[in-house]
Design a protein around this motif. Structure first.
Motif, PDB file in Angstrom:
ATOM      1  N   GLY A  69      41.279  20.966  36.859  1.00 49.42           N
ATOM      2  CA  GLY A  69      41.412  22.406  36.725  1.00 49.42           C
ATOM      3  C   GLY A  69      42.130  23.048  37.893  1.00 49.42           C
ATOM      4  O   GLY A  69      42.631  24.170  37.778  1.00 49.42           O
ATOM      5  N   VAL A  72      45.475  24.254  37.111  1.00 45.90           N
ATOM      6  CA  VAL A  72      45.549  25.520  36.386  1.00 45.90           C
ATOM      7  C   VAL A  72      45.253  26.687  37.311  1.00 45.90           C
ATOM      8  O   VAL A  72      45.951  27.686  37.323  1.00 45.90           O
ATOM      9  CB  VAL A  72      44.554  25.520  35.200  1.00 45.90           C
ATOM     10  CG1 VAL A  72      44.552  26.870  34.502  1.00 45.90           C
ATOM     11  CG2 VAL A  72      44.903  24.415  34.214  1.00 45.90           C
ATOM     12  N   GLN A  73      44.215  26.574  38.108  1.00 43.27           N
ATOM     13  CA  GLN A  73      43.738  27.698  38.911  1.00 43.27           C
ATOM     14  C   GLN A  73      44.628  28.001  40.101  1.00 43.27           C
ATOM     15  O   GLN A  73      44.748  29.141  40.505  1.00 43.27           O
ATOM     16  CB  GLN A  73      42.317  27.412  39.395  1.00 43.27           C
ATOM     17  CG  GLN A  73      41.320  27.356  38.251  1.00 43.27           C
ATOM     18  CD  GLN A  73      39.906  27.057  38.733  1.00 43.27           C
ATOM     19  OE1 GLN A  73      39.715  26.572  39.834  1.00 43.27           O
ATOM     20  NE2 GLN A  73      38.936  27.352  37.903  1.00 43.27           N
ATOM     21  N   HIS A  78      52.830  29.912  35.764  1.00 44.13           N
ATOM     22  CA  HIS A  78      52.745  30.751  34.578  1.00 44.13           C
ATOM     23  C   HIS A  78      52.519  32.192  34.989  1.00 44.13           C
ATOM     24  O   HIS A  78      52.024  32.474  36.069  1.00 44.13           O
ATOM     25  CB  HIS A  78      51.610  30.280  33.654  1.00 44.13           C
ATOM     26  CG  HIS A  78      50.265  30.347  34.303  1.00 44.13           C
ATOM     27  ND1 HIS A  78      49.408  31.397  34.147  1.00 44.13           N
ATOM     28  CD2 HIS A  78      49.637  29.492  35.134  1.00 44.13           C
ATOM     29  CE1 HIS A  78      48.308  31.186  34.851  1.00 44.13           C
ATOM     30  NE2 HIS A  78      48.421  30.043  35.452  1.00 44.13           N
ATOM     31  N   VAL A  82      44.035  32.536  33.264  1.00 44.44           N
ATOM     32  CA  VAL A  82      43.349  31.273  33.026  1.00 44.44           C
ATOM     33  C   VAL A  82      42.231  31.458  32.011  1.00 44.44           C
ATOM     34  O   VAL A  82      41.523  32.456  32.027  1.00 44.44           O
ATOM     35  CB  VAL A  82      42.764  30.740  34.357  1.00 44.44           C
ATOM     36  CG1 VAL A  82      41.999  29.447  34.133  1.00 44.44           C
ATOM     37  CG2 VAL A  82      43.884  30.517  35.362  1.00 44.44           C
ATOM     38  N   TYR A 111      53.268  24.269  30.678  1.00 47.04           N
ATOM     39  CA  TYR A 111      51.914  24.384  30.129  1.00 47.04           C
ATOM     40  C   TYR A 111      51.082  23.236  30.683  1.00 47.04           C
ATOM     41  O   TYR A 111      51.540  22.093  30.703  1.00 47.04           O
ATOM     42  CB  TYR A 111      51.940  24.306  28.604  1.00 47.04           C
ATOM     43  CG  TYR A 111      52.795  25.366  27.960  1.00 47.04           C
ATOM     44  CD1 TYR A 111      52.219  26.509  27.421  1.00 47.04           C
ATOM     45  CD2 TYR A 111      54.180  25.231  27.889  1.00 47.04           C
ATOM     46  CE1 TYR A 111      52.998  27.489  26.825  1.00 47.04           C
ATOM     47  CE2 TYR A 111      54.968  26.208  27.298  1.00 47.04           C
ATOM     48  CZ  TYR A 111      54.367  27.337  26.768  1.00 47.04           C
ATOM     49  OH  TYR A 111      55.145  28.301  26.189  1.00 47.04           O
ATOM     50  N   ILE A 112      49.875  23.558  31.111  1.00 48.60           N
ATOM     51  CA  ILE A 112      49.001  22.525  31.668  1.00 48.60           C
ATOM     52  C   ILE A 112      47.653  22.555  30.966  1.00 48.60           C
ATOM     53  O   ILE A 112      46.996  23.594  30.919  1.00 48.60           O
ATOM     54  CB  ILE A 112      48.818  22.705  33.190  1.00 48.60           C
ATOM     55  CG1 ILE A 112      50.172  22.563  33.894  1.00 48.60           C
ATOM     56  CG2 ILE A 112      47.816  21.695  33.731  1.00 48.60           C
ATOM     57  CD1 ILE A 112      50.133  22.799  35.374  1.00 48.60           C
ATOM     58  N   ARG A 117      37.249  21.889  34.942  1.00 45.98           N
ATOM     59  CA  ARG A 117      37.538  22.880  35.982  1.00 45.98           C
ATOM     60  C   ARG A 117      37.735  22.204  37.334  1.00 45.98           C
ATOM     61  O   ARG A 117      37.478  21.020  37.501  1.00 45.98           O
ATOM     62  CB  ARG A 117      36.384  23.884  36.066  1.00 45.98           C
ATOM     63  CG  ARG A 117      36.274  24.763  34.846  1.00 45.98           C
ATOM     64  CD  ARG A 117      35.113  25.716  34.994  1.00 45.98           C
ATOM     65  NE  ARG A 117      35.018  26.586  33.830  1.00 45.98           N
ATOM     66  CZ  ARG A 117      33.975  27.347  33.573  1.00 45.98           C
ATOM     67  NH1 ARG A 117      32.927  27.339  34.384  1.00 45.98           N
ATOM     68  NH2 ARG A 117      33.958  28.119  32.499  1.00 45.98           N
ATOM     69  N   TYR A 168      44.264  23.737  21.833  1.00 46.59           N
ATOM     70  CA  TYR A 168      43.195  24.230  22.709  1.00 46.59           C
ATOM     71  C   TYR A 168      42.036  24.808  21.889  1.00 46.59           C
ATOM     72  O   TYR A 168      40.867  24.526  22.152  1.00 46.59           O
ATOM     73  CB  TYR A 168      43.740  25.289  23.663  1.00 46.59           C
ATOM     74  CG  TYR A 168      42.666  25.875  24.550  1.00 46.59           C
ATOM     75  CD1 TYR A 168      42.242  25.200  25.687  1.00 46.59           C
ATOM     76  CD2 TYR A 168      42.050  27.079  24.232  1.00 46.59           C
ATOM     77  CE1 TYR A 168      41.234  25.720  26.487  1.00 46.59           C
ATOM     78  CE2 TYR A 168      41.050  27.601  25.030  1.00 46.59           C
ATOM     79  CZ  TYR A 168      40.653  26.913  26.156  1.00 46.59           C
ATOM     80  OH  TYR A 168      39.651  27.421  26.940  1.00 46.59           O
ATOM     81  N   GLU A 186      40.628  23.550  30.501  1.00 40.63           N
ATOM     82  CA  GLU A 186      41.343  24.771  30.852  1.00 40.63           C
ATOM     83  C   GLU A 186      42.817  24.601  30.545  1.00 40.63           C
ATOM     84  O   GLU A 186      43.329  23.489  30.481  1.00 40.63           O
ATOM     85  CB  GLU A 186      41.150  25.110  32.329  1.00 40.63           C
ATOM     86  CG  GLU A 186      39.720  25.485  32.658  1.00 40.63           C
ATOM     87  CD  GLU A 186      39.580  26.129  34.018  1.00 40.63           C
ATOM     88  OE1 GLU A 186      38.734  26.998  34.163  1.00 40.63           O
ATOM     89  OE2 GLU A 186      40.336  25.756  34.934  1.00 40.63           O
ATOM     90  N   ILE A 187      43.488  25.726  30.362  1.00 39.21           N
ATOM     91  CA  ILE A 187      44.900  25.703  30.001  1.00 39.21           C
ATOM     92  C   ILE A 187      45.584  26.930  30.594  1.00 39.21           C
ATOM     93  O   ILE A 187      44.997  27.995  30.696  1.00 39.21           O
ATOM     94  CB  ILE A 187      45.061  25.672  28.455  1.00 39.21           C
ATOM     95  CG1 ILE A 187      46.532  25.568  28.047  1.00 39.21           C
ATOM     96  CG2 ILE A 187      44.403  26.867  27.804  1.00 39.21           C
ATOM     97  CD1 ILE A 187      46.727  25.382  26.558  1.00 39.21           C
ATOM     98  N   THR A 188      46.836  26.751  30.998  1.00 40.87           N
ATOM     99  CA  THR A 188      47.609  27.897  31.460  1.00 40.87           C
ATOM    100  C   THR A 188      48.017  28.749  30.269  1.00 40.87           C
ATOM    101  O   THR A 188      48.042  28.281  29.135  1.00 40.87           O
ATOM    102  CB  THR A 188      48.871  27.446  32.213  1.00 40.87           C
ATOM    103  OG1 THR A 188      49.597  26.538  31.388  1.00 40.87           O
ATOM    104  CG2 THR A 188      48.534  26.789  33.521  1.00 40.87           C
TER     105      THR A 188
END
Length: 198
Positions: A69, A72-73, A78, A82, A111-112, A117, A168, A186-188
């Motif tokens: 994660g 993403v965080q 992007h 989140v 895209y991730i 997390r 997702y 999690e995803i962007t």
């Protein structure tokens, strides 16, 4: 990361980077062992080689590793927000999309998908899993199922289109709820969804 850097892409390409393995607490990915020491690939290097600044085209990273994660965080790839617990981590989803859709703002094309997390582990299997899951990590298994993967023929048999955010949504619907608490995917977010298979 050198291999990732060497891949050439054009604006019409879709680059898919899938990793299933160990990740350290900073999100770096294990590449193997050398002289009894774990060799790590730096997270920031991977993010850079997947960034819109480095390469053109659409980039999709699928990361089935502990602490994934953090990709993403902590990234700026992007222009959106989140996902947490199947909803955006803003107080208002409408406000989040409104901010993400600013006029003239560049559409992010990276895209991730992260298996967990930044403070969570990912898992090999769940409750020993289904027999067909024995070859996959828990997240990778459910990701393949969401894409319409047939485990008996080892091929994708889905007949309807599926997009990145569609996968997702299927993941969040179909993964065991008590497992989602332990490892929350999690995803962007970008203002553009992408059809992976049609």
């Amino acid at each position: 990361s050198e291999f990732l850097a060497s891949i050439k892409t054009t604006k019409n390409d879709l680059l898919i980077f899938h990793y299933s393995g160990h990740g350290d607490i900073d999100g770096n990915l294990a590449a193997g062992m050398h002289s009894d020491k774990l060799v790590l690939v730096n997270k920031d290097e991977i993010l850079y080689f997947l960034s819109d600044d480095y390469r053109s085209g659409i980039k999709l990273a699928i990361l089935d590793s502990c602490y994934s994660g953090s990709f993403v965080q902590n990234n700026s790839l992007h222009s959106g927000y989140v996902f947490h617990d199947n909803r955006l981590a803003e107080t208002s989803m409408f406000e989040s999309f409104k901010k993400s859709f600013k006029r003239g703002e560049k559409i992010a094309q990276t895209y991730i998908f992260a298996a967990a997390r930044s403070n969570q582990s990912s898992y090999d299997n769940y409750n020993f899993g289904a027999e067909e899951q024995r070859y996959f990590g828990f997240f990778s298994y459910h990701f393949l199922k969401a894409m319409g993967f047939d485990f008996s023929s080892f091929s994708i048999t889905r007949r309807k289109p599926i997009s990145i955010y569609g996968i997702y949504q299927e993941l969040m619907r179909n993964m065991e709820k008590d497992m989602l608490v332990k490892a929350t995917p999690e995803i962007t977010l970008s203002k553009k969804d992408v059809i992976l298979f049609s």
